[in-house]
Design an enzyme around this catalytic site. Sequence first.
Site, PDB file in Angstrom:
ATOM      1  N   ASN A  12       0.862  -1.183   0.000  1.00 30.71           N
ATOM      2  CA  ASN A  12       0.000   0.000   0.000  1.00 30.71           C
ATOM      3  C   ASN A  12       0.897   1.232   0.000  1.00 30.71           C
ATOM      4  O   ASN A  12       1.466   1.583   1.028  1.00 30.71           O
ATOM      5  CB  ASN A  12      -0.904  -0.016   1.254  1.00 30.71           C
ATOM      6  CG  ASN A  12      -1.695   1.267   1.399  1.00 30.71           C
ATOM      7  OD1 ASN A  12      -1.834   2.034   0.449  1.00 30.71           O
ATOM      8  ND2 ASN A  12      -2.228   1.493   2.595  1.00 30.71           N
ATOM      9  N   LYS A  14       0.112   4.264  -0.302  1.00 37.19           N
ATOM     10  CA  LYS A  14      -0.558   5.465   0.227  1.00 37.19           C
ATOM     11  C   LYS A  14      -0.342   6.628  -0.752  1.00 37.19           C
ATOM     12  O   LYS A  14      -0.274   6.402  -1.958  1.00 37.19           O
ATOM     13  CB  LYS A  14      -0.056   5.777   1.634  1.00 37.19           C
ATOM     14  CG  LYS A  14      -0.023   4.541   2.536  1.00 37.19           C
ATOM     15  CD  LYS A  14       0.105   4.883   3.980  1.00 37.19           C
ATOM     16  CE  LYS A  14       0.378   3.618   4.773  1.00 37.19           C
ATOM     17  NZ  LYS A  14       0.039   3.739   6.163  1.00 37.19           N
ATOM     18  N   HIS A 102      -9.605   0.798   4.672  1.00 39.87           N
ATOM     19  CA  HIS A 102      -8.328   1.049   5.357  1.00 39.87           C
ATOM     20  C   HIS A 102      -8.579   2.021   6.511  1.00 39.87           C
ATOM     21  O   HIS A 102      -9.398   2.942   6.406  1.00 39.87           O
ATOM     22  CB  HIS A 102      -7.314   1.628   4.362  1.00 39.87           C
ATOM     23  CG  HIS A 102      -5.929   1.679   4.925  1.00 39.87           C
ATOM     24  ND1 HIS A 102      -5.514   2.667   5.795  1.00 39.87           N
ATOM     25  CD2 HIS A 102      -4.869   0.847   4.767  1.00 39.87           C
ATOM     26  CE1 HIS A 102      -4.257   2.449   6.137  1.00 39.87           C
ATOM     27  NE2 HIS A 102      -3.841   1.338   5.523  1.00 39.87           N
ATOM     28  N   GLU A 104      -7.030   4.484   7.546  1.00 42.24           N
ATOM     29  CA  GLU A 104      -6.836   5.919   7.250  1.00 42.24           C
ATOM     30  C   GLU A 104      -8.058   6.491   6.536  1.00 42.24           C
ATOM     31  O   GLU A 104      -8.377   7.669   6.682  1.00 42.24           O
ATOM     32  CB  GLU A 104      -5.542   6.111   6.444  1.00 42.24           C
ATOM     33  CG  GLU A 104      -4.322   5.910   7.347  1.00 42.24           C
ATOM     34  CD  GLU A 104      -3.056   5.469   6.642  1.00 42.24           C
ATOM     35  OE1 GLU A 104      -2.985   5.513   5.406  1.00 42.24           O
ATOM     36  OE2 GLU A 104      -2.115   5.064   7.352  1.00 42.24           O
ATOM     37  N   GLU A 174      -5.409  -5.133  10.375  1.00 42.26           N
ATOM     38  CA  GLU A 174      -4.426  -4.064  10.545  1.00 42.26           C
ATOM     39  C   GLU A 174      -4.725  -3.294  11.827  1.00 42.26           C
ATOM     40  O   GLU A 174      -5.530  -2.342  11.810  1.00 42.26           O
ATOM     41  CB  GLU A 174      -4.503  -3.103   9.357  1.00 42.26           C
ATOM     42  CG  GLU A 174      -4.093  -3.717   8.051  1.00 42.26           C
ATOM     43  CD  GLU A 174      -3.451  -2.684   7.147  1.00 42.26           C
ATOM     44  OE1 GLU A 174      -2.338  -2.930   6.686  1.00 42.26           O
ATOM     45  OE2 GLU A 174      -4.038  -1.617   6.932  1.00 42.26           O
ATOM     46  N   GLY A 180       2.226   2.330  10.655  1.00 49.00           N
ATOM     47  CA  GLY A 180       3.139   3.463  10.519  1.00 49.00           C
ATOM     48  C   GLY A 180       3.806   3.880  11.821  1.00 49.00           C
ATOM     49  O   GLY A 180       4.405   4.944  11.893  1.00 49.00           O
ATOM     50  N   SER A 220       3.356  -2.057  10.268  1.00 49.37           N
ATOM     51  CA  SER A 220       4.807  -1.991  10.484  1.00 49.37           C
ATOM     52  C   SER A 220       5.531  -3.290  10.113  1.00 49.37           C
ATOM     53  O   SER A 220       6.509  -3.668  10.760  1.00 49.37           O
ATOM     54  CB  SER A 220       5.118  -1.585  11.926  1.00 49.37           C
ATOM     55  OG  SER A 220       4.658  -0.273  12.177  1.00 49.37           O
TER      56      SER A 220
HETATM   57  C1  PEP Z   1      -0.821   0.182   5.839  1.00 44.48           C
HETATM   58  O1  PEP Z   1      -0.905   1.389   5.604  1.00 44.48           O
HETATM   59  O2  PEP Z   1      -1.669  -0.590   5.383  1.00 44.48           O
HETATM   60  C2  PEP Z   1       0.296  -0.284   6.644  1.00 44.48           C
HETATM   61  C3  PEP Z   1       0.286  -1.510   7.069  1.00 44.48           C
HETATM   62  O3  PEP Z   1       1.301   0.633   6.892  1.00 44.48           O
HETATM   63  P1  PEP Z   1       2.720   0.345   7.605  1.00 44.48           P
HETATM   64  O4  PEP Z   1       3.250  -0.946   7.049  1.00 44.48           O
HETATM   65  O5  PEP Z   1       3.555   1.516   7.232  1.00 44.48           O
HETATM   66  O6  PEP Z   1       2.455   0.238   9.065  1.00 44.48           O
END
Ligand code: PEP
Length: 262
Positions: A12, A14, A102, A104, A174, A180, A220
């Site tokens: 992803n 973003k 997601h 976000e 998630e 992040g 992460s």
């Molecule tokens: C994500 O945005 O789906 C995600 C898992 O981000 P990160 O790996 O940066 O935590």
Amino acid sequence: MITARRPMIAGNWKMNLSHLEAIALVQKVAFSLDATQLQRVEVVVLPPFVSLRSVQALIVGDQLLIGYGAQDLSPHTDGAYTGDISGAMLAGLGCQYVLVGHSERREHHHESDAAINAKLGAALDNAITPILCVGEGLPVRSEGRHVEYCLTQLDGALAGLAADRLAELVLAYEPVWAIGTGEVATPEDAQEMCSALRERLRETHGAALAGGMRILYGGSVKASNTEGIVAQPDVDGALVGGASLDADEFARICRLAAAPSS
Ligand code: PEP
């Protein structure tokens, strides 16, 4: 552990990278993995909308064994929805996947479970496979309500969608506190939730759907923590944010998920 479910590693991106950087990243990832690895693990990139055409041209033109998709779609088919992108538009660019729900989007765009349910319908109507994200914030986890919370998100997202429409659906657990932040869930945390999600799917949509559905962990993920996570019996790969912007790191994650022992 080897299961019949082909692992997936989805990146992803973003709101990052120009369309030129997008091409360079996909090229580097593709040439860092061999055909066996790309058969064992399904590698998918999820660029911003404006890079989809360039990514499509590269992947199709060079017959790269990499999938691609979008990060969101409109629940509507067409009309006066300024700035939105429909499922038909994504299908027209050959997208196989689209992220739905997601955290976000839930946070910054106030997407409810009902809105997410409508987006799932829009993706399925256009033969695009949704990658449905669920996950709890830190307060919910601190109170020990994380499983119940994610199961409610799952139920809300899938309301009214019959098993025969969901055969290809991909789920992603998630935890918001791990996205992040550099704070990754333990393999045991990931397994606990992915197993609970699979069990709920079994109850609501039957054993065949639940047994075949790929459930990813996201939050992460890096090469250094991939192995323990993808070794869990109910975890079928990872949704990777920040680390998917680094071709070498992303390819390392893909190789680990493709390793025979995972
Ligand atoms: C994500 O945005 O789906 C995600 C898992 O981000 P990160 O790996 O940066 O935590």
